[in-house]
Design a protein around this motif. Structure first.
Motif, PDB file in Angstrom:
ATOM      1  N   SER A 154     -48.256  30.711  70.683  1.00  0.00           N
ATOM      2  CA  SER A 154     -48.996  32.151  72.153  1.00  0.00           C
ATOM      3  C   SER A 154     -50.412  31.536  71.652  1.00  0.00           C
ATOM      4  CB  SER A 154     -48.700  33.176  72.317  1.00  0.00           C
ATOM      5  OG  SER A 154     -46.968  32.828  72.661  1.00  0.00           O
ATOM      6  N   GLN A 155     -50.900  31.728  70.067  1.00  0.00           N
ATOM      7  CA  GLN A 155     -52.160  31.662  70.208  1.00  0.00           C
ATOM      8  C   GLN A 155     -52.567  30.265  70.462  1.00  0.00           C
ATOM      9  OE1 GLN A 155     -53.920  35.362  69.244  1.00  0.00           O
ATOM     10  NE2 GLN A 155     -55.588  32.680  69.608  1.00  0.00           N
ATOM     11  N   ALA A 156     -51.942  29.463  69.752  1.00  0.00           N
ATOM     12  CA  ALA A 156     -53.041  28.556  69.602  1.00  0.00           C
ATOM     13  C   ALA A 156     -52.526  27.708  71.503  1.00  0.00           C
ATOM     14  CB  ALA A 156     -51.655  27.622  69.325  1.00  0.00           C
ATOM     15  N   MET A 157     -51.731  28.568  72.354  1.00  0.00           N
ATOM     16  CA  MET A 157     -52.278  27.892  73.553  1.00  0.00           C
ATOM     17  C   MET A 157     -53.281  28.273  74.006  1.00  0.00           C
ATOM     18  SD  MET A 157     -47.978  27.636  74.985  1.00  0.00           S
ATOM     19  CE  MET A 157     -48.883  27.154  76.263  1.00  0.00           C
ATOM     20  N   ALA A 158     -53.318  30.169  74.005  1.00  0.00           N
ATOM     21  CA  ALA A 158     -54.117  30.727  74.581  1.00  0.00           C
ATOM     22  C   ALA A 158     -55.560  30.099  74.764  1.00  0.00           C
ATOM     23  CB  ALA A 158     -54.100  32.011  74.247  1.00  0.00           C
ATOM     24  N   GLY A 159     -56.269  29.904  73.242  1.00  0.00           N
ATOM     25  CA  GLY A 159     -57.789  29.258  73.787  1.00  0.00           C
ATOM     26  C   GLY A 159     -58.921  30.680  73.236  1.00  0.00           C
ATOM     27  N   ARG A 160     -57.867  31.543  73.517  1.00  0.00           N
ATOM     28  CA  ARG A 160     -58.904  33.173  72.770  1.00  0.00           C
ATOM     29  C   ARG A 160     -57.656  33.990  72.503  1.00  0.00           C
ATOM     30  NH1 ARG A 160     -55.343  33.522  77.252  1.00  0.00           N
ATOM     31  NH2 ARG A 160     -54.529  34.889  78.043  1.00  0.00           N
ATOM     32  N   LYS A 161     -58.637  35.299  71.695  1.00  0.00           N
ATOM     33  CA  LYS A 161     -58.042  35.706  71.033  1.00  0.00           C
ATOM     34  C   LYS A 161     -57.316  36.689  71.697  1.00  0.00           C
ATOM     35  CE  LYS A 161     -57.402  38.734  67.039  1.00  0.00           C
ATOM     36  NZ  LYS A 161     -56.129  38.028  65.497  1.00  0.00           N
ATOM     37  N   LEU A 162     -55.206  37.210  71.654  1.00  0.00           N
ATOM     38  CA  LEU A 162     -54.439  37.939  71.845  1.00  0.00           C
ATOM     39  C   LEU A 162     -54.277  38.832  70.987  1.00  0.00           C
ATOM     40  CD1 LEU A 162     -51.984  34.605  72.936  1.00  0.00           C
ATOM     41  CD2 LEU A 162     -53.624  36.137  74.647  1.00  0.00           C
ATOM     42  N   THR A 163     -54.559  40.432  71.898  1.00  0.00           N
ATOM     43  CA  THR A 163     -53.509  41.440  71.403  1.00  0.00           C
ATOM     44  C   THR A 163     -52.363  41.426  71.298  1.00  0.00           C
ATOM     45  OG1 THR A 163     -53.173  42.336  74.025  1.00  0.00           O
ATOM     46  CG2 THR A 163     -55.327  42.443  73.260  1.00  0.00           C
ATOM     47  N   PRO A 164     -52.027  42.241  70.039  1.00  0.00           N
ATOM     48  CA  PRO A 164     -51.227  42.408  69.818  1.00  0.00           C
ATOM     49  C   PRO A 164     -49.894  42.887  70.589  1.00  0.00           C
ATOM     50  CG  PRO A 164     -52.278  43.734  68.236  1.00  0.00           C
ATOM     51  CD  PRO A 164     -53.119  43.417  69.153  1.00  0.00           C
TER      52      PRO A 164
END
Length: 102
Positions: free
Chosen positions: A34-44
């Motif tokens: 998820s984090q690698a695909m997002a391109g932005r910081k994700l919340t828990p």
């Protein structure tokens, strides 16, 4: 369901297509995926949603979502099973019939 659009180089205003749309099937992802695909910081909370419900983090917040499939998911599965090219576009057009319910 969301509206497709051309990439940012051809479409700097990020206007949605008036003819192309897509469905997202909720593929579950690990927090790393998820984090690698997002391109932005994700919340828990976002990481948990992608792990339990699924989605496509790289699309979220960038495209116009206009609907949700609530029945006929077997049809979505059939569409998703169609062969696609390297860009994930169907190799042949898939004809559909829709009904808009107000």
């Amino acid at each position: 369901m969301g509206m497709a659009r051309y990439d940012d180089d051809k479409n700097p205003d990020k206007l949605s297509s008036n003819t192309d749309f897509y469905f997202v099937q909720g593929e579950k992802l690990t927090p790393y995926q998820s984090q690698a695909m997002a391109g932005r910081k994700l919340t828990p909370e976002q990481l948990k949603t992608y792990a339990t419900v699924g989605g496509v983090p790289s699309l979220d917040g960038k495209y116009t979502v206009f609907g949700e499939v609530v029945e006929g998911l077997d049809v979505i599965d059939k569409i998703a099973a169609e062969p696609v090219d390297p860009y994930k576009w169907p190799k042949k057009d898939v004809d559909i019939k829709i009904e808009i319910v107000k």
